[in-house]
Scaffold this motif. Sequence first.
Motif, PDB file in Angstrom:
ATOM      1  N   ARG A 157      34.288  42.004  43.217  1.00 23.77           N
ATOM      2  CA  ARG A 157      33.767  43.217  42.576  1.00 23.77           C
ATOM      3  C   ARG A 157      34.174  43.286  41.101  1.00 23.77           C
ATOM      4  O   ARG A 157      33.441  43.785  40.265  1.00 23.77           O
ATOM      5  N   ARG A 158      35.330  42.724  40.803  1.00 15.89           N
ATOM      6  CA  ARG A 158      35.786  42.724  39.401  1.00 15.89           C
ATOM      7  C   ARG A 158      35.159  41.619  38.569  1.00 15.89           C
ATOM      8  O   ARG A 158      35.450  41.476  37.385  1.00 15.89           O
ATOM      9  N   GLY A 159      34.364  40.769  39.231  1.00 15.02           N
ATOM     10  CA  GLY A 159      33.596  39.815  38.432  1.00 15.02           C
ATOM     11  C   GLY A 159      33.971  38.351  38.567  1.00 15.02           C
ATOM     12  O   GLY A 159      33.711  37.560  37.668  1.00 15.02           O
ATOM     13  N   VAL A 160      34.549  37.998  39.715  1.00 14.80           N
ATOM     14  CA  VAL A 160      34.859  36.578  39.946  1.00 14.80           C
ATOM     15  C   VAL A 160      33.954  36.074  41.074  1.00 14.80           C
ATOM     16  O   VAL A 160      33.960  36.628  42.169  1.00 14.80           O
ATOM     17  N   ALA A 161      33.167  35.040  40.805  1.00 16.92           N
ATOM     18  CA  ALA A 161      32.295  34.468  41.832  1.00 16.92           C
ATOM     19  C   ALA A 161      32.753  33.047  42.124  1.00 16.92           C
ATOM     20  O   ALA A 161      33.099  32.298  41.217  1.00 16.92           O
ATOM     21  N   HIS A 162      32.728  32.683  43.391  1.00 14.31           N
ATOM     22  CA  HIS A 162      33.300  31.411  43.847  1.00 14.31           C
ATOM     23  C   HIS A 162      32.188  30.570  44.476  1.00 14.31           C
ATOM     24  O   HIS A 162      31.487  31.045  45.354  1.00 14.31           O
ATOM     25  N   VAL A 163      32.047  29.345  43.989  1.00 13.79           N
ATOM     26  CA  VAL A 163      31.126  28.399  44.643  1.00 13.79           C
ATOM     27  C   VAL A 163      32.012  27.376  45.350  1.00 13.79           C
ATOM     28  O   VAL A 163      32.561  26.474  44.722  1.00 13.79           O
ATOM     29  N   PRO A 164      32.204  27.552  46.665  1.00 12.37           N
ATOM     30  CA  PRO A 164      33.181  26.711  47.366  1.00 12.37           C
ATOM     31  C   PRO A 164      32.696  25.276  47.523  1.00 12.37           C
ATOM     32  O   PRO A 164      31.504  25.001  47.354  1.00 12.37           O
ATOM     33  N   LEU A 182      21.420  25.903  44.085  1.00 16.35           N
ATOM     34  CA  LEU A 182      21.201  27.194  44.744  1.00 16.35           C
ATOM     35  C   LEU A 182      22.537  27.932  44.916  1.00 16.35           C
ATOM     36  O   LEU A 182      22.625  29.138  44.650  1.00 16.35           O
ATOM     37  N   ALA A 183      23.563  27.197  45.329  1.00 13.64           N
ATOM     38  CA  ALA A 183      24.872  27.839  45.521  1.00 13.64           C
ATOM     39  C   ALA A 183      25.365  28.431  44.195  1.00 13.64           C
ATOM     40  O   ALA A 183      25.916  29.540  44.157  1.00 13.64           O
ATOM     41  N   ILE A 184      25.156  27.700  43.108  1.00 11.67           N
ATOM     42  CA  ILE A 184      25.612  28.187  41.799  1.00 11.67           C
ATOM     43  C   ILE A 184      24.781  29.392  41.363  1.00 11.67           C
ATOM     44  O   ILE A 184      25.318  30.403  40.908  1.00 11.67           O
ATOM     45  N   SER A 185      23.461  29.298  41.540  1.00  6.02           N
ATOM     46  CA  SER A 185      22.661  30.435  41.075  1.00  6.02           C
ATOM     47  C   SER A 185      22.888  31.661  41.951  1.00  6.02           C
ATOM     48  O   SER A 185      22.864  32.785  41.456  1.00  6.02           O
ATOM     49  N   ARG A 186      23.168  31.435  43.229  1.00  4.45           N
ATOM     50  CA  ARG A 186      23.488  32.587  44.078  1.00  4.45           C
ATOM     51  C   ARG A 186      24.752  33.276  43.570  1.00  4.45           C
ATOM     52  O   ARG A 186      24.819  34.500  43.496  1.00  4.45           O
TER      53      ARG A 186
END
Length: 238
Positions: free
Chosen positions: A78-85, A146-150
Amino acid sequence: MTAPILQVRKLQAQYGATRVLHGIDFDVKPRGITTVLGANGAGKTTTLRAVCGMIRVQGEVLLGGERIDGKATEEIVRRGVAHVPDGRGTFVHLTVEENLRMGAYTRRDKDQVQADFERMYTHFPRLRERRKQQAGLLSGGEQQMLAISRALMLRPKLLLLDEPSFGLAPRIVRELFDILGEINQAEGTSMLLVEQNASMALQLADQAYLLETGRVVIAGSAESIRNDEGVRRSYLGY
Ligand code: ATP
């Protein structure tokens, strides 16, 4: 000097009784790309898991100057960190477009979300062509895109990328890394990139850290690390 978007201080992590990170320090600059390099088992994946709250840690993790260590992953997202595992984790039975929509689930600005589909398709034209296809039918490179753009559909301040080059042909890796560079330039998204492909990572990043068995052994600008003789011999092969 502008304050780092991410500051990691004396970070320790363990699985059961086994300590895997032994107090590591690194930064990601605003709009910057930091890469964490290292061999198999050095602790790269664990570092990303620690930053996004998936495992318990000791030490400090600050996002935009505020402590996020100890917070739940949901709050960190929610604070703005997105993870592409690693392993990508797209929803294989959903279409490309449905996957992107899932990426925006926390957002309330639905009009903007529609515009962001377009932005993603501009960055990743292959996904536009395949937008009605099931994710499971995409090639490895397309699934990574796709994982990155998601993840980008969250409009993150910081994107965590776990070995995006894994299992991809060199040509696709180059294409993917070019696009990551474009996104960083165009949108100012900061990135923390964990990679075994040191050569590609050092071309994209501005800062680099080399991990060996859970310790940072070399740190500096990507350029200086690229010219380090030990790194060249052991990780770049020349
Ligand atoms: P790789 O490129 O192989 O993923 P890595 O640098 O990302 O390597 P990590 O996956 O962070 O390394 O693993 C660091 C160490 O922690 C390794 O010794 C690994 O065996 C161990 N480890 C990783 N995940 C777990 C887990 N869930 N439980 C126990 N040990 C783990």
